[in-house]
Structure formats: structure tokens, C-alpha cells
Design an enzyme around this catalytic site. Structure first.
Site, mmCIF file in Angstrom:
data_model
loop_
_atom_site.group_PDB
_atom_site.id
_atom_site.type_symbol
_atom_site.label_atom_id
_atom_site.label_comp_id
_atom_site.label_asym_id
_atom_site.label_seq_id
_atom_site.Cartn_x
_atom_site.Cartn_y
_atom_site.Cartn_z
ATOM 1 C CG HIS A 121 10.178 -4.529 -46.014
ATOM 2 N ND1 HIS A 121 11.261 -5.080 -46.641
ATOM 3 C CD2 HIS A 121 9.197 -4.479 -46.943
ATOM 4 C CE1 HIS A 121 10.952 -5.357 -47.899
ATOM 5 N NE2 HIS A 121 9.695 -5.007 -48.110
ATOM 6 C CG ASP A 198 12.891 0.794 -43.777
ATOM 7 O OD1 ASP A 198 12.692 1.599 -44.701
ATOM 8 O OD2 ASP A 198 12.567 -0.416 -43.844
ATOM 9 C CD GLN A 201 6.017 1.885 -47.807
ATOM 10 O OE1 GLN A 201 5.396 2.796 -48.359
ATOM 11 N NE2 GLN A 201 6.213 0.718 -48.398
ATOM 12 C CE LYS A 224 9.171 0.697 -51.024
ATOM 13 N NZ LYS A 224 8.358 -0.378 -51.565
ATOM 14 C CB CYS A 368 8.513 -7.919 -47.909
ATOM 15 S SG CYS A 368 8.565 -8.418 -49.614
#
Ligand code: 7TS
Length: 416
Positions: A121, A198, A201, A224, A368
Site C-alpha cells: 500500500h 504492515d 489488513q 478496519k 492506494c
């Protein structure tokens, strides 16, 4: 897991437009919020709104306790060892930038290499581009292979060249691929790199154990994972956080201040300057409690079933291209509930707009991740649906019907 019962906890899912319930299939962008989260924030505002860490009166102490407790819940959820390792910031983006502006600012020097992947991302690309420019360092990228996974051969080769920092996404927000964070971390550590993962998600959807992964930093966003926007997490290993300087100075992050210099507060407050997002922390705590009650493994299983079902339905249609692991390549650990696709002949923006006329919310664009979408996949944009605990098969069926509507409206032929 009783989906209909879970759906009742999310007031927005009971809303209708033109006689149709909202089919919310954009949880990778942001999730919906259960009553437990909405009520926790409202309760704070109504009953104990006060600043934290300063008032020697009841509601301030109550607010402080709730804020700290939320960090304990987050720490427990990702097995961080202690709330001292949990720094709150605005979102994943700020968490990664914070690591770039603190650890990397001190440790990356001219000529050093930073290794990321081609499935990142923008949040895990741009902070490093800015850093390498400041430091005259070098940013390298690991390839994505034909099956939409990180090319592990390329990774092994590039990691062996000795980058100072390796940073990669745990789960791709476009492809849904789940990377083997533990293996990638251990390979990076074996070559002396510090590792940032990261987890924007992953934390909302799969069991994450940062101690098991072994990474040095881990970033994710509350919004999220059923929590409010405006609050995110940077986990850092204690010895690393203790050894670096803060990036932002001001109230709350100090132990003492004199005219010439100051000393820093203990972890994690050293990295949280000024009045924090108190209601955000409290809302995130409520979200973690809710996820714990439902059980992250149950959520994962539900999303896996839904993903397998949706892929099967899509694969029956030769006019739909899926960008990501297909159903035959799916294993329990390699794919999350994110499906990017295009309908032959339809621009994804048209697809999304026509879906919207059926009260189906998906996202269309580059998500993104322009290098991944435009260069690796090689298309200008993709449509994407993404699942969470509250989605159900009927919503996938509505998508399949909406695909036919797209073809009808755009006068496209169907490829049987
Ligand atoms: N990293 C990944 C893998 C993401 O998917 C996102 C957001 C971010 C970082 C940034 O998170 P933020 O909370 O700081 O914005 N991804 C998306 C998306 O896929 N659609 O909208 C936002």
C-alpha cells in the site's frame, strides 16, 4: 457463528435504499461499527469525558484507566507482551511514518538499503521514499510472482544483500494474499535487518501473534477492525523503543522539562505527545473486546468460506477476471477475504456505480497500491469486494446479479 445475530449488532446493516439492504463489501477500506463500539464512545462523552494523565478527580482517573485498559486489550490481542509496546497514533499510515521518523531516522544512513515488496500500500512505500531521499539511501522492491504471492526466491536473494530494514504487508489489500510474516521476518533477521510488518489488513481478520512472528515493528488501524477512525497502533519491541528518540515533542511525552533540555516519559507515553484520541482508544478497546467475544478464528473461518464461495461464483463466469489466488490455489493460510476483479469491457468505476444502484458498496480504483495495480497487474484500476464477519452468501449472490446488470446497462455481451 450466527451471522444474523451478528448483523443485528451493526445498525448500518439494517438500513435500506430503494427497498434494498446495504450490502457492505468494502471492509478493507473501513469496517462497519457494532453498537458496543458506538456505545462505548458515547458513554465516555456522556459520563466521564475528561483529559487523561492529569486530573486527580474521579472522571479523569476513569478516562485514564479506560485508555490504558484499551492498550492492555490490544496488547493481549496481538500478544505484544505489555501495553508499554503499544503506541497509539492516527492510523497505519502514521504508525509506519512514526517508525520512519524515529528508528529509521536514526539508524538509516547514506548507502543503506531498505527492502519492501511490490505489493505494498502507498503507506508502506512513500514514507520510505521520503526517508531514502533524506538519507541518500536506497529503496529496493521484491517481485510479486505469477500466483500473486511475494516471490520468495527473489526475496531470499534481496534479503541476503543485507538491507538495514525490511518492511512488508502481512495481507495485501488488493490481492488478498497472506504473506508468511514469520518466515520473512526470520530470513530478514538472519541477515541482520530490522523488520516492520504492515498489519492493516491482517489484525482485523486473522490471528496475529507479534511475538511468534518475531517482527520489530507492527502497524495497524482501528477503523478496519470495528473501531473508530483516527486511532492506530504502532507496536515496537521494548528494547528498540527504549533506545530511540521520540519524533514529536510536547505535553505528556516528558518526564521533566527545563529551559535547555527535557527527559522522556516511560513507554509508551514517550511517543504520544499531547492530548491523545481518548475516545478513539476507548472505542478501539470496545472493538477488541467484541472481536474477542466472537473469536477471531471464527471470523477467519467465515471469511474463508465466503471467499471460496465468491471465487467459485466468479470463476463460473469467463467474462470476469480475478486478480489474486484462485479457488484451486487457496489454502487455509494463504488468502484473505479480498477479491479484486474486472468485468470484461466494463470500467471498474462503472461497475461500482451500477453496483451502488443496487445498494452494494464495493471499491474501484488503484486502492492506494498504484505500483501493484498499474505495473504488476498491469491495469489502470480494479473493482474490489472485501468481506468481514457480517457479510453473507446472499450478498455474493446479489453481486452476481449486479454483474448481469452491469452488462445490461453497458450493453456488453456475456461470455459463457
Ligand atoms: N496498509 C494496508 C495494507 C492497507 O490496506 C491500508 C489501507 C493502509 C496501510 C493504510 O491504512 P490507513 O488506516 O492508514 O489509511 N487500505 C485501504 C484500502 O484498501 N482501501 O482504503 C484504504
Amino acid at each position: 457463528m450466527d451471522i444474523e445475530e451478528i448483523r443485528k449488532d451493526f445498525p448500518i446493516l439494517g438500513t435500506m435504499r430503494n427497498g434494498k439492504y446495504l450490502a457492505y463489501l468494502d471492509s478493507a477500506a473501513t469496517s462497519q461499527k457494532p453498537n458496543a463500539v458506538i456505545d462505548a464512545i458515547s458513554d465516555y462523552y456522556r459520563n466521564y469525558n475528561a483529559n487523561i494523565h492529569r486530573g486527580l478527580y474521579d472522571i479523569s482517573m476513569k478516562a485514564t484507566d479506560a485508555y490504558v485498559h484499551s492498550k492492555e486489550l490490544v496488547s493481549e490481542m496481538i500478544n505484544a507482551g505489555s501495553y508499554r509496546n503499544i503506541i497509539y497514533c492516527r492510523n497505519t499510515t502514521e504508525a509506519i511514518n512514526l517508525a520512519a521518523l524515529t528508528w529509521a531516522e536514526e539508524k538509516i544512513h547514506e548507502g543503506d538499503h531498505i527492502l519492501i515488496t511490490k505489493m505494498e500500500h502507498h503507506s508502506n512505500i512513500v514514507p520510505w521514499q521520503l526517508l531514502v531521499k533524506r538519507k541518500k539511501a536506497v529503496l529496493d522492491y521484491v517481485e510479486v510472482d505469477d500466483s500473486f504471492k511475494v516471490d520468495m526466491e527473489d526475496y531470499a536473494e534481496k534479503v541476503s544483500l543485507g538491507p538495514k530494514l525490511v518492511s512488508f504487508t502481512h495481507v495485501s489489500n488488493v490481492l488478498g494474499s497472506i504473506n508468511d510474516a514469520k518466515k520473512m521476518t526470520s530470513m530478514a533477521h538472519g541477515n541482520g535487518a530490522v523488520v516492520l510488518v504492515d498489519g492493516a489488513q491482517s489484525v482485523p481478520h486473522i490471528k496475529v501473534d507479534v511475538e511468534d512472528i518475531g517482527c520489530d515493528f507492527f502497524a495497524f488501524s482501528s477503523h478496519k477492525m470495528l473501531g473508530p477512525a483516527g486511532i492506530g497502533v504502532l507496536y515496537g519491541k521494548e528494547e528498540i523503543l527504549e533506545g530511540i528518540q521520540p519524533a514529536l515533542g510536547g505535553g505528556d511525552m516528558i518526564r521533566s522539562v527545563d529551559f535547555d533540555e527535557s527527559t522522556w516519559n516511560e513507554l509508551p507515553w514517550k511517543f504520544e505527545a499531547g492530548t491523545p484520541n481518548i475516545e478513539g482508544g476507548i472505542g478501539l478497546g470496545a472493538a477488541v473486546e467484541y472481536l474477542k467475544k466472537v473469536g477471531i478464528e471464527n471470523i477467519r473461518k467465515h471469511e474463508l468460506d465466503l471467499t471460496a464461495y465468491a471465487l467459485k461464483r466468479f470463476e463460473e463466469d469467463k467474462g470476469i477476471t480475478v486478480y489474486g489466488i484462485r479457488s484451486e490455489g487457496m489454502e487455509s493460510g494463504n488468502r484473505a477475504g479480498v477479491i479484486s476483479f474486472n468485468i470484461e469491457g466494463a470500467h471498474p468505476h462503472d461497475t461500482s456505480t451500477i453496483f451502488d444502484s443496487e445498494n452494494i458498496a464495493i471499491r474501484a480504483g488503484h486502492h492506494c497500491a498504484m505500483p501493484l495495480v498499474n505495473k504488476v497487474i498491469g491495469v489502470p484500476a480494479v473493482a474490489r469486494m472485501s468481506f468481514y464477519l457480517y457479510n453473507k452468501e446472499e450478498e455474493v449472490d446479489r453481486v452476481i446479479e449486479a454483474v448481469e446488470k452491469v452488462r445490461k446497462v453497458l450493453r456488453l455481451g456475456r461470455k459463457a
